[in-house]
Scaffold this active site. Structure first.
Site, PDB file in Angstrom:
ATOM      1  N   LYS A  65       9.832  32.594  32.393  1.00 50.05           N
ATOM      2  CA  LYS A  65       8.906  31.806  33.209  1.00 50.05           C
ATOM      3  C   LYS A  65       7.731  32.675  33.641  1.00 50.05           C
ATOM      4  O   LYS A  65       7.877  33.895  33.760  1.00 50.05           O
ATOM      5  CB  LYS A  65       9.632  31.319  34.478  1.00 50.05           C
ATOM      6  CG  LYS A  65      10.644  30.224  34.262  1.00 50.05           C
ATOM      7  CD  LYS A  65      11.279  29.827  35.584  1.00 50.05           C
ATOM      8  CE  LYS A  65      12.344  28.751  35.393  1.00 50.05           C
ATOM      9  NZ  LYS A  65      11.828  27.459  34.951  1.00 50.05           N
ATOM     10  N   ARG A  80      21.248  22.377  31.592  1.00 43.82           N
ATOM     11  CA  ARG A  80      22.007  21.401  30.805  1.00 43.82           C
ATOM     12  C   ARG A  80      23.131  22.086  30.012  1.00 43.82           C
ATOM     13  O   ARG A  80      24.153  21.479  29.722  1.00 43.82           O
ATOM     14  CB  ARG A  80      21.047  20.601  29.903  1.00 43.82           C
ATOM     15  CG  ARG A  80      20.256  21.426  28.933  1.00 43.82           C
ATOM     16  CD  ARG A  80      18.997  20.719  28.443  1.00 43.82           C
ATOM     17  NE  ARG A  80      17.955  20.683  29.469  1.00 43.82           N
ATOM     18  CZ  ARG A  80      16.763  20.101  29.309  1.00 43.82           C
ATOM     19  NH1 ARG A  80      16.451  19.516  28.163  1.00 43.82           N
ATOM     20  NH2 ARG A  80      15.870  20.114  30.274  1.00 43.82           N
TER      21      ARG A  80
END
Ligand code: BES
Ligand code: ZN
Ligand code: ZN
Length: 539
Positions: A309, A383
């Protein structure tokens, strides 16, 4: 009824207080607020501040406000005539040493439109009262509820509001003023005959408010002090204190269970992963009764991994464990409120780091279910950990699943920090959760999961890939991925990326972790299985 305020030092000890009449007034830990019902006439209540509220465009002042107006020498009607008091929601008017009252202050809060007033407004007003008054070093208050609004639900909402508002994220400040909090509060306006309702509401509100704060405390912790191992030990301590069964699966056990998706996220970090399993079993468990599974993403820090990120705002990724924290908070309350259904929390916890052993974009992982996953983007890690946690929750016997996760930036684009994104495969179950979110005052909004989105997670070389091929729809794509593992089990996914953290202080709550989800999930658990429609899958 307890009339005199509890001495400050006693009320802050770890003791179960019983008043002379045997009614329990306070059970709490150090730092908890003492809360009681006070049935005395409001004019006689000795407190630092009596709090009440006025509605917008109130034409006929109801008897409660009229009595207050008369006792205080028309203070309210004079303020209204001068234009200072309009009743606009959260407007605050503070009077000192008001005439006719034993209270040292009178705080009148604007309550907005009378026809819109309910538990949501009461919760926020109570919170705003605490934050307004504690900023002025006030230590005690009495919240006067108006006639026609004295229900168990209102008492519960007020107490939730008081407790959540009293919490501040100043744990690591070394220069904080000692004791900047409300020590004791009363809810007033009830009489002896309706007092039992108020007591039940207070007890429930206290448990839920404190459990929400427990989740917030975990969410606010910096990642160096909240690793998966630390989270697991905090969860274990909470479970033991609450009398819940707890099983902490370490990296060896996780490997034995072949949780390849969870392990793939953890492999880039020196900190080992943990899978936290906490079980509440009711005393009378009907055979074939539905079992509620609460699965929460607990990435204690999300750097993005090799798909790293940008530095800007990365520090906030310590709150990537708020889904897990919400489930732990909910279990803390469920243990004490004792719903009739079995509830199992499954919280997968890991760091997402770009270490030398980190997984690389394009790697293929085999999940516990046997499904192969092409990891296109290592930043879509939530996920992955949920995939194995959902599979495990089903293996443990959960018949209905709710997961909560700070899953996607896309849900922030869609719903900002206002609504939780809701995805569900079973309409009746989803409707039940949405109804609970209304009761709890946690805004949630359903989002679609049409078959077309399923195409977007098809992989060239594996069964599925962890990001979408097409453009947009990021929150739905994340949900579709988790759905692959939930299969036919009725399942709801809550994307709390936008709502689990508050950048700015609100009149009713400090900034930082919000504990969103705790109140809704507790309400859902209390009602789940009690009616017919959730006793069987409604596919
Ligand atoms: N933890 C983030 C999601 C997030 C974003 C939480 C903003 C809180 C605030 C999650 O793991 C993530 O990075 N998701 C990616 C998915 C993408 C790579 C498909 C995202 O949303 O950008
Ligand atoms: Zn990520
Ligand atoms: Zn994440």
């Amino acid at each position: 009824m307890l009339m005199s305020p509890m001495p400050a030092d006693r009320s802050r000890n770890n003791i179960d207080f019983r008043a002379a009449n045997g009614r329990r007034h306070f059970i709490g830990r150090k730092g908890d607020m003492e809360i009681k019902v006070d049935t005395r006439p409001f004019a006689k209540i000795e407190t630092d501040a009596l709090v009440t509220y006025a509605f917008e465009q109130e034409k006929t002042v109801d008897s409660g406000a009229m009595a207050l107006d008369a006792v205080t020498g028309d203070a309210i009607s004079k303020l209204t005539a001068s234009g200072e008091l309009t009743g606009k929601f959260l407007e605050a008017t503070l009077l000192h040493y008001p005439q006719g009252l034993a209270a040292h202050r009178l705080l009148i809060l604007g309550a907005g439109k009378k026809e819109k007033f309910g538990t949501v407004e009461a919760r926020r007003l109570a919170g705003a009262a605490v934050r307004t008054l504690k900023a002025k070093q006030v230590k005690s208050l009495a919240f006067l509820v108006r006639e026609g609004e004295r229900s168990e639900e209102i008492a519960q909402a007020i107490v939730e509001g008081l407790i959540v508002a009293n919490f501040d994220s100043d744990k690591y400040k070394t220069d904080k003023k000692p004791g900047n909090e409300i020590i004791s509060a009363a809810i007033a306006g009830w009489d002896e005959s309706s007092c039992a309702d108020a007591d039940r509401g207070i007890e429930r509100g206290r448990l839920i408010g404190e459990s929400q704060n427990f989740a917030r405390e975990l969410g606010n912790e910096p990642a160096n002090l909240m690793t998966p191992r630390i989270l697991a030990s905090r969860a274990e301590a909470m479970a033991r204190e609450a009398g819940l069964a707890v099983d902490i699966l370490d990296e060896k056990k996780i490997e034995e269970l072949k949780m390849g998706a969870l392990l793939s996220v953890a492999q880039g970090s020196v900190e080992p992963p943990r899978l936290i399993v906490i079980t509440y079993t009711p005393e009378k468990l009907r055979p074939n009764a539905p079992v509620l599974g609460l699965v929460g993403k607990a990435i204690t820090f999300d750097t993005g991994g090799i798909s790293i990120k940008p530095a800007n705002d990365m520090e906030k990724m310590k709150y990537d464990m708020c889904g897990g924290a919400a489930m732990l908070g909910a279990m803390r309350a469920i243990a004490r409120l004792k719903p009739s259904c079995k509830v199992i929390a499954v919280v997968p916890s890991s760091e997402n780091m770009p270490g030398g052993r980190a997984q690389k974009p394009g790697d293929v992982q085999i999940a516990m279910s046997g499904k192969s996953i092409e990891v296109i983007n290592t930043d879509a890690e939530g996920r992955l950990v949920l995939a194995d946690a959902v599979t495990y929750a089903k293996q443990l016997g959960c018949t209905h699943l709710v997961d909560a996760a700070t899953l996607t930036g896309a849900v922030v684009v869609a719903l900002s920090n206002v609504n939780v994104g809701v995805f569900g495969t079973d309409q009746a179950f989803t409707d039940q959760l949405l109804a609970s979110s209304k009761v709890a005052g946690e805004k949630m909004w359903p989002l679609p999961m049409d078959d077309e989105y399923r195409e977007m997670i098809k992989s060239g070389i594996a069964d599925i890939q962890n990001v979408g091929t097409g453009k947009g729809g990021g929150a739905t794509v994340g949900a579709m991925f988790i759905r692959e593992f939930a299969g036919d089990t009725p399942w709801i996914h809550l994307d709390i990326a936008g709502t689990a953290w508050q950048d700015d202080v609100k009149p009713w709550a400090a900034k930082g972790a919000t504990g969103v989800g705790v109140r809704t999930l507790v309400d859902l658990a209390m009602k789940f299985g009690a009616d017919g429609n959730s006793a069987k899958p409604t596919k």
